[in-house]
Design an enzyme around this catalytic site. Structure first.
Site, PDB file in Angstrom:
ATOM      1  CG  ASP A   1     -21.820  46.652  15.488  1.00  0.00           C
ATOM      2  OD1 ASP A   1     -22.456  47.165  14.537  1.00  0.00           O
ATOM      3  OD2 ASP A   1     -20.569  46.637  15.540  1.00  0.00           O
TER       4      ASP A   1
ATOM      5  CB  CYS B   1     -20.770  44.827  12.405  1.00  0.00           C
ATOM      6  SG  CYS B   1     -19.565  44.012  11.336  1.00  0.00           S
TER       7      CYS B   1
ATOM      8  CB  THR C   1     -16.075  46.196   8.302  1.00  0.00           C
ATOM      9  OG1 THR C   1     -16.026  45.224   9.365  1.00  0.00           O
ATOM     10  CG2 THR C   1     -15.303  47.437   8.702  1.00  0.00           C
TER      11      THR C   1
ATOM     12  CG  HIS D   1     -21.368  28.855  -7.229  1.00  0.00           C
ATOM     13  ND1 HIS D   1     -20.358  29.315  -8.040  1.00  0.00           N
ATOM     14  CD2 HIS D   1     -22.420  28.586  -8.061  1.00  0.00           C
ATOM     15  CE1 HIS D   1     -20.768  29.324  -9.312  1.00  0.00           C
ATOM     16  NE2 HIS D   1     -22.019  28.897  -9.345  1.00  0.00           N
TER      17      HIS D   1
ATOM     18  CG  HIS E   1     -21.672  24.536  -6.573  1.00  0.00           C
ATOM     19  ND1 HIS E   1     -20.478  25.162  -6.864  1.00  0.00           N
ATOM     20  CD2 HIS E   1     -22.439  24.653  -7.688  1.00  0.00           C
ATOM     21  CE1 HIS E   1     -20.529  25.667  -8.084  1.00  0.00           C
ATOM     22  NE2 HIS E   1     -21.707  25.370  -8.614  1.00  0.00           N
TER      23      HIS E   1
END
Ligand code: RB5
Length: 146
Positions: free
Chosen positions: A9, A69, A71, A102, A137
């Site tokens: 963004d 973005c 955060t 993992h 995993h």
């Protein structure tokens, strides 16, 4: 070669452009071709539109993605609503390595307002250089679906 679908963004625009110009050679050496899904400026926009476009391409091609973005949180929330996407918001290189080894993460999310550009570039290279370990995993990933 595999496509690396990238999107951002307005908050992630500058870092996305830096990735395209500064990491092009390293990503090519890892077998990745960048496909840019926007946004294409620092003008305010809605991140889900760009996350959805990139994630649809990742799912269709069984390839990989990078979403940026402010955060990294919004991008990761949107990405993880897509069936078959395992998106990891990473703030360290170890996060990136373990997300691949993992969790078989196929989309990396970064927060451009949280993580400096040098660290972000190191996280990107760590993530896409790493491989899934499988075994126990995979069994755990198979348990994701409700
Ligand atoms: C944009 O201001 C910001 O909310 C967005 O980049 C992101 O951080 C959302 O999770």
């Amino acid at each position: 070669m595999l496509n690396l679908h990238i999107a951002c963004d307005h908050a992630g625009f500058e870092l996305k452009e830096a990735v395209k110009s500064k990491l092009h050679e390293e990503l090519t050496a890892l077998g990745l071709t960048i496909v840019d899904h926007g946004t294409n400026s620092s003008e305010s926009c809605d991140y889900p539109l760009f996350a959805n476009a990139a994630c649809q391409a990742v799912t269709a091609e069984k390839s990989v993605g990078l979403l940026i973005c402010g955060t990294g949180i919004g991008m990761s929330m949107v990405a993880n609503r897509h069936q078959g996407i395992r998106a990891a918001l990473c703030t360290t290189e170890l996060h990136a390595k373990l997300a691949r080894r993992h969790n078989n993460a196929n989309v990396l999310c970064l927060g451009a307002r949280m993580t400096g550009s040098e660290l972000a570039k190191a996280i990107i290279l760590a993530f896409f250089a790493e491989h899934f370990e499988g075994g126990r995993h995979q069994r755990r990933i198979d348990l994701f679906s409700k």
